[in-house]
Write a protein that holds these residues in place. Structure first.
Motif: not given
Length: 327
Positions: A5, A30-32, A36-37, A40, A42, A60, A62
């Protein structure tokens, strides 16, 4: 891990409805990680309601998530002004850094990396890893130490039994257990696993604020429900914490703590600094492949490029006042 981010989304906390304990429940977003693939995660801190818990400035959480056939591959990326804490529940990750460290991150084993003035590292899942599950945590270094040299520490805490639970203390002290790992400010970090329907009472340092991140189970912190994937926050002044698992299955949590970190910090990408100009210098040094961050030997691939800096002045942030309405 790297923070994808460049401009963090603002979040707010929500105090459990009907709670009179003063426990704040911080929701995750939720953060990639890397697109996006990719994996991810939390993220519960930082957010508007809570920038830090002690010197803990980033959390984080995950998994469990199936690793794609190509594996998780996070190229070399930089860090300044912080320590990274890697803690897994399942899977194995290969760590390499510009200090020359080559280490495996395994479940129940602490890897702590110091990137004061600057360090770079890569993280790649091993070929036999099909599921990844764990937490990645960052610790802000105080102003007097944030230019510290590169360092890496590995520690395997012994699990201990307490009142229907198992405790692994990887940083600091609790329940008579103390980690030998060196930190720049007093900290607490521990994994607390509870048996079904178990309740554990912990004596804690009243000068610390605390956070309980719930991985699994129907967990109550001092009577307040903290859903899985979220974090319960408790202000300083408390010397007893009660954690209850109300489910018929096991519960797993991560307990964090430390005295309030009074310095204002600026967090952007993978840098913890004090002002916008420091962000620009650190980014320029990374893009120029300067000696500040060094090189990661043994990783076959390109370094992770820095994202563009937002076209605004990124200002320092500190914690808002904590709640003081505990019963």
């Amino acid at each position: 891990m790297s923070n994808p981010e460049a401009a963090s989304e603002v979040m707010r906390s929500r105090t459990q409805v009907g709670s009179t304990t003063g426990v704040e429940v911080l929701a995750a977003r939720d953060v990639p990680l890397g697109g996006p693939r990719a994996l991810r995660v939390r993220r519960t801190i930082p957010q508007r309601a809570r920038t830090l818990i002690g010197a803990w400035c980033f959390a984080d959480h995950y998994g469990p998530v199936e690793v794609p056939a190509a594996g998780m591959d996070l190229p070399p990326h930089p860090h300044t002004g912080l320590q990274t804490v890697s803690w897994l529940f399942s899977g194995t990750i290969e760590h390499r850094d510009s200090l020359g460290t080559h280490s495996l991150i395994r479940p129940g084993e602490l890897n702590l990396m110091t990137g004061g003035h600057g360090i770079a590292h890569s993280e790649v899942s091993t070929a036999d890893t099909t599921v990844l599950h764990g937490v990645q945590l960052w610790v802000a270094l105080p102003d007097a130490d944030r230019e510290a040299g590169r360092d890496f520490q590995h520690h395997v805490p012994e699990p201990v039994r307490i009142d229907g639970a198992e405790l692994r203390v990887f940083l600091g002290s609790v329940a008579g257990e103390t980690s030998p790992v060196r930190t720049f400010t007093p900290l607490l970090g521990a994994q607390l696993d509870l048996e079904p329907r178990a309740t554990v009472t912990l004596s804690v340092d009243p000068g610390f604020e605390h956070g309980l991140l719930v991985d699994a189970g129907d967990v109550r912190l001092d009577g307040t429900a903290v859903p899985a994937g979220e974090l319960g926050y408790v202000t300083p002044g408390i010397d007893i914490l009660t954690v209850t698992n109300r489910s018929d299955g096991p519960a797993r949590t991560i307990l964090l703590g430390g005295p309030p970190f009074e310095e204002e910090i600026v967090m952007w990408w993978n840098f913890v600094v004090r002002d916008h100009e420091e962000i620009l210098r650190a980014r320029q040094d990374w893009e120029a492949a300067s000696d500040r961050f060094g090189s990661v030997e043994g990783y076959h691939g390109h370094r992770l490029p820095a994202p563009p800096v937002p076209d605004v002045i990124i200002k320092p942030r500190r914690n808002p006042p904590g709640r003081t309405d505990r019963a």
